[in-house]
Scaffold this motif. Structure first.
Motif, PDB file in Angstrom:
ATOM      1  N   VAL A 102      29.840  46.108  41.763  1.00 35.45           N
ATOM      2  CA  VAL A 102      30.492  44.901  41.250  1.00 35.45           C
ATOM      3  C   VAL A 102      29.599  43.686  41.497  1.00 35.45           C
ATOM      4  O   VAL A 102      29.459  42.817  40.629  1.00 35.45           O
ATOM      5  CB  VAL A 102      31.881  44.709  41.900  1.00 35.45           C
ATOM      6  CG1 VAL A 102      32.461  43.347  41.531  1.00 35.45           C
ATOM      7  CG2 VAL A 102      32.828  45.827  41.453  1.00 35.45           C
ATOM      8  N   LEU A 116      28.253  41.192  38.621  1.00 36.30           N
ATOM      9  CA  LEU A 116      28.547  39.762  38.654  1.00 36.30           C
ATOM     10  C   LEU A 116      27.269  38.932  38.729  1.00 36.30           C
ATOM     11  O   LEU A 116      27.174  37.852  38.117  1.00 36.30           O
ATOM     12  CB  LEU A 116      29.444  39.434  39.843  1.00 36.30           C
ATOM     13  CG  LEU A 116      30.896  39.916  39.771  1.00 36.30           C
ATOM     14  CD1 LEU A 116      31.634  39.575  41.057  1.00 36.30           C
ATOM     15  CD2 LEU A 116      31.612  39.306  38.569  1.00 36.30           C
ATOM     16  N   ARG A 127      32.992  36.834  46.232  1.00 36.26           N
ATOM     17  CA  ARG A 127      33.880  37.332  45.188  1.00 36.26           C
ATOM     18  C   ARG A 127      33.755  38.840  44.984  1.00 36.26           C
ATOM     19  O   ARG A 127      34.730  39.490  44.589  1.00 36.26           O
ATOM     20  CB  ARG A 127      33.581  36.604  43.871  1.00 36.26           C
ATOM     21  CG  ARG A 127      34.551  36.939  42.760  1.00 36.26           C
ATOM     22  CD  ARG A 127      34.417  35.992  41.583  1.00 36.26           C
ATOM     23  NE  ARG A 127      35.325  36.329  40.496  1.00 36.26           N
ATOM     24  CZ  ARG A 127      35.513  35.602  39.419  1.00 36.26           C
ATOM     25  NH1 ARG A 127      34.860  34.471  39.284  1.00 36.26           N
ATOM     26  NH2 ARG A 127      36.344  35.983  38.474  1.00 36.26           N
ATOM     27  N   SER A 128      32.590  39.396  45.244  1.00 35.19           N
ATOM     28  CA  SER A 128      32.378  40.823  44.956  1.00 35.19           C
ATOM     29  C   SER A 128      33.373  41.741  45.666  1.00 35.19           C
ATOM     30  O   SER A 128      33.951  42.637  45.027  1.00 35.19           O
ATOM     31  CB  SER A 128      30.941  41.215  45.308  1.00 35.19           C
ATOM     32  OG  SER A 128      30.024  40.505  44.510  1.00 35.19           O
ATOM     33  N   LYS A 149      36.376  41.100  46.701  1.00 34.91           N
ATOM     34  CA  LYS A 149      37.705  40.881  46.121  1.00 34.91           C
ATOM     35  C   LYS A 149      37.793  41.498  44.728  1.00 34.91           C
ATOM     36  O   LYS A 149      38.779  42.161  44.388  1.00 34.91           O
ATOM     37  CB  LYS A 149      38.006  39.386  46.058  1.00 34.91           C
ATOM     38  CG  LYS A 149      38.078  38.704  47.412  1.00 34.91           C
ATOM     39  CD  LYS A 149      38.324  37.208  47.270  1.00 34.91           C
ATOM     40  CE  LYS A 149      38.342  36.517  48.628  1.00 34.91           C
ATOM     41  NZ  LYS A 149      38.539  35.042  48.489  1.00 34.91           N
ATOM     42  N   SER A 150      36.761  41.277  43.906  1.00 38.72           N
ATOM     43  CA  SER A 150      36.760  41.830  42.554  1.00 38.72           C
ATOM     44  C   SER A 150      36.711  43.352  42.571  1.00 38.72           C
ATOM     45  O   SER A 150      37.303  44.018  41.714  1.00 38.72           O
ATOM     46  CB  SER A 150      35.576  41.279  41.756  1.00 38.72           C
ATOM     47  OG  SER A 150      35.708  39.891  41.534  1.00 38.72           O
ATOM     48  N   LEU A 187      40.085  44.759  42.730  1.00 38.17           N
ATOM     49  CA  LEU A 187      40.776  44.660  41.449  1.00 38.17           C
ATOM     50  C   LEU A 187      40.318  45.761  40.494  1.00 38.17           C
ATOM     51  O   LEU A 187      41.126  46.376  39.801  1.00 38.17           O
ATOM     52  CB  LEU A 187      40.542  43.284  40.823  1.00 38.17           C
ATOM     53  CG  LEU A 187      40.886  42.074  41.684  1.00 38.17           C
ATOM     54  CD1 LEU A 187      40.741  40.786  40.878  1.00 38.17           C
ATOM     55  CD2 LEU A 187      42.303  42.185  42.252  1.00 38.17           C
ATOM     56  N   TYR A 188      39.004  45.999  40.465  1.00 36.36           N
ATOM     57  CA  TYR A 188      38.496  47.080  39.619  1.00 36.36           C
ATOM     58  C   TYR A 188      39.019  48.435  40.082  1.00 36.36           C
ATOM     59  O   TYR A 188      39.321  49.318  39.270  1.00 36.36           O
ATOM     60  CB  TYR A 188      36.968  47.079  39.609  1.00 36.36           C
ATOM     61  CG  TYR A 188      36.364  46.112  38.615  1.00 36.36           C
ATOM     62  CD1 TYR A 188      36.417  46.368  37.246  1.00 36.36           C
ATOM     63  CD2 TYR A 188      35.752  44.929  39.043  1.00 36.36           C
ATOM     64  CE1 TYR A 188      35.873  45.486  36.325  1.00 36.36           C
ATOM     65  CE2 TYR A 188      35.201  44.030  38.128  1.00 36.36           C
ATOM     66  CZ  TYR A 188      35.268  44.317  36.770  1.00 36.36           C
ATOM     67  OH  TYR A 188      34.736  43.431  35.866  1.00 36.36           O
ATOM     68  N   SER A 248      41.359  32.955  33.352  1.00 36.22           N
ATOM     69  CA  SER A 248      40.118  33.362  34.020  1.00 36.22           C
ATOM     70  C   SER A 248      39.144  32.220  34.277  1.00 36.22           C
ATOM     71  O   SER A 248      37.938  32.391  34.130  1.00 36.22           O
ATOM     72  CB  SER A 248      39.404  34.458  33.198  1.00 36.22           C
ATOM     73  OG  SER A 248      40.257  35.511  32.896  1.00 36.22           O
ATOM     74  N   LEU A 255      39.784  44.405  32.822  1.00 35.31           N
ATOM     75  CA  LEU A 255      40.335  43.771  34.018  1.00 35.31           C
ATOM     76  C   LEU A 255      41.186  42.554  33.669  1.00 35.31           C
ATOM     77  O   LEU A 255      42.264  42.355  34.231  1.00 35.31           O
ATOM     78  CB  LEU A 255      39.191  43.346  34.940  1.00 35.31           C
ATOM     79  CG  LEU A 255      39.591  42.785  36.308  1.00 35.31           C
ATOM     80  CD1 LEU A 255      40.183  43.882  37.188  1.00 35.31           C
ATOM     81  CD2 LEU A 255      38.378  42.167  37.000  1.00 35.31           C
ATOM     82  N   GLU A 256      40.708  41.748  32.714  1.00 35.11           N
ATOM     83  CA  GLU A 256      41.403  40.502  32.374  1.00 35.11           C
ATOM     84  C   GLU A 256      42.744  40.739  31.692  1.00 35.11           C
ATOM     85  O   GLU A 256      43.623  39.883  31.734  1.00 35.11           O
ATOM     86  CB  GLU A 256      40.513  39.632  31.483  1.00 35.11           C
ATOM     87  CG  GLU A 256      39.367  38.964  32.208  1.00 35.11           C
ATOM     88  CD  GLU A 256      38.161  39.886  32.370  1.00 35.11           C
ATOM     89  OE1 GLU A 256      38.260  41.082  31.990  1.00 35.11           O
ATOM     90  OE2 GLU A 256      37.120  39.432  32.875  1.00 35.11           O
ATOM     91  N   GLU A 290      44.850  41.087  35.294  1.00 35.51           N
ATOM     92  CA  GLU A 290      45.134  39.657  35.397  1.00 35.51           C
ATOM     93  C   GLU A 290      46.481  39.299  34.767  1.00 35.51           C
ATOM     94  O   GLU A 290      47.264  38.542  35.347  1.00 35.51           O
ATOM     95  CB  GLU A 290      44.010  38.848  34.745  1.00 35.51           C
ATOM     96  CG  GLU A 290      44.100  37.359  35.032  1.00 35.51           C
ATOM     97  CD  GLU A 290      42.831  36.616  34.642  1.00 35.51           C
ATOM     98  OE1 GLU A 290      42.859  35.375  34.674  1.00 35.51           O
ATOM     99  OE2 GLU A 290      41.822  37.270  34.306  1.00 35.51           O
TER     100      GLU A 290
END
Length: 341
Positions: A22, A26, A55-56, A58-59, A62-63, A255, A294-295, A299
């Motif tokens: 990730v 990013l 952020r990585s 946390k993201s 989510l992934y 986003s 993801l969005e 989200e």
């Protein structure tokens, strides 16, 4: 007879939901000067010093929440299905390749396959219905930078946008019908956000964007390449197809990143406003995306859904994206010009 090459290009996805992958995704994405269009030194410090380290992780979580153990990334999964379906629809006179602007499959590798196949021309379809410098424009720049280094190159053409494509509009409308849109209190058309400065930069008249806050609500010759204006137009066409009255839907943007002002209104603020007004059920379209990702999956369904419920709402329903709908594949096929005789 030489084949015609078709190159579908979407944004990109990590190779896996691990923090390392990730972070790699990013970093490539956010270091693109068309995405974060600020001073290169400031961009490097911001992205590599602040955003990706924090952020990585946390993201990645989510992934992990949307990653399918069999098919992996939803965006890549649906993109591969789109490639396969379009190849079958077009037949042997065409060679359809898929690439991601960031990470794999790379644009460079896809172009090399087309070059090796000796295609007579290449038509590029950036998989973004609405034009933006940070998406479609970045694809243009990347491809021309690579092909410009070839000793020889075939003719290359690009699809600028397809925000008003009739079959695309019909596909979104068809996907919504199973949820009975008339039974929802309000409908959101939630598009991916952009910094406001990027819209101003795209205004070649240097004054249209500054005239009024409603300049994007009507598509004209002046703003026909504006991301926000095209987004408004897409939403209106879908609403008209479903007979959704203007007072029952809102166009908003999700986003956002950082503290600079982005295109408004923000989806999160609209969700909170509707909950405070006593709305209980929301139907949400994301017409900036041709494949669920993801969005959309996380989200909208999880983040906005949880926020809405915490404020008294009951349900947020995502309308699925275009994915591998046969009607959308037909829309793509309609964008392809026939091979030279």
């Amino acid at each position: 007879m030489a084949k015609k090459g078709i190159l579908l290009v979407n944004l990109g996805t990590p190779d896996s939901p691990s923090t390392a992958d990730v972070k790699r995704y990013l970093d490539e994405f956010l270091m693109d000067p068309r995405v974060i269009d600020i001073n290169p030194i400031a961009r490097t410090l911001l992205v590599r010093g602040i955003i990706t380290p924090f952020r990585s992780p946390k993201s990645a979580k989510l992934y992990q929440a949307i990653w399918d153990p069999k098919t992996g990334s939803p965006l890549l999964h649906y993109s591969l299905l789109q490639q396969k379906a379009l190849q079958e629809r077009l037949g042997d006179e065409y060679m359809v390749e898929l690439a991601m602007r960031y990470q794999k499959p790379s644009i460079e590798s896809a172009l090399e396959r087309l070059k090796t196949a000796l295609v007579e021309e290449i038509q590029v379809i950036p998989m973004f219905p609405q034009y933006a410098s940070a998406s479609t424009g970045s694809v243009y720049e990347k491809i021309m930078g690579l092909v410009g280094k070839w000793p020889t190159s075939p003719n290359i053409s690009f699809i600028n946008s397809f925000h008003d494509n009739e079959l695309m509009i019909e596909t979104f409308a068809d996907n919504a019908l199973k949820y009975n849109p008339e039974t929802y209190d309000h409908v959101l058309f939630s598009f991916h956000g952009l910094p406001q400065r990027q819209l101003v930069k795209a205004d070649h008249t240097h004054n249209h964007c500054l005239k009024s806050s409603s300049c994007c609500e009507t598509l004209t010759d002046v703003n026909r390449f504006c991301y926000s204006a095209q987004s408004h137009h897409t939403a209106k066409l879908i609403a008209e197809k479903l007979n959704i009255p203007k007072e029952k839907y809102t166009i908003c943007f999700q986003s956002r990143l950082g503290n600079d002002p982005w295109v408004q209104p923000y989806t999160s603020e609209i969700v909170a406003k509707l909950a405070n007004e006593g709305k209980k059920r929301l139907l949400v379209f994301c017409p900036a995306f041709v494949a669920d990702c993801l969005e959309t999956i996380y989200e909208v369904t999880t983040e906005y859904g949880d926020e809405f419920k915490s404020l008294g709402g009951e349900h947020v329903q995502l309308v699925e994206s275009l994915n591998d709908s046969p009607k959308f594949i037909e829309a793509l096929a309609g964008m392809v010009s026939p091979p030279a005789p």
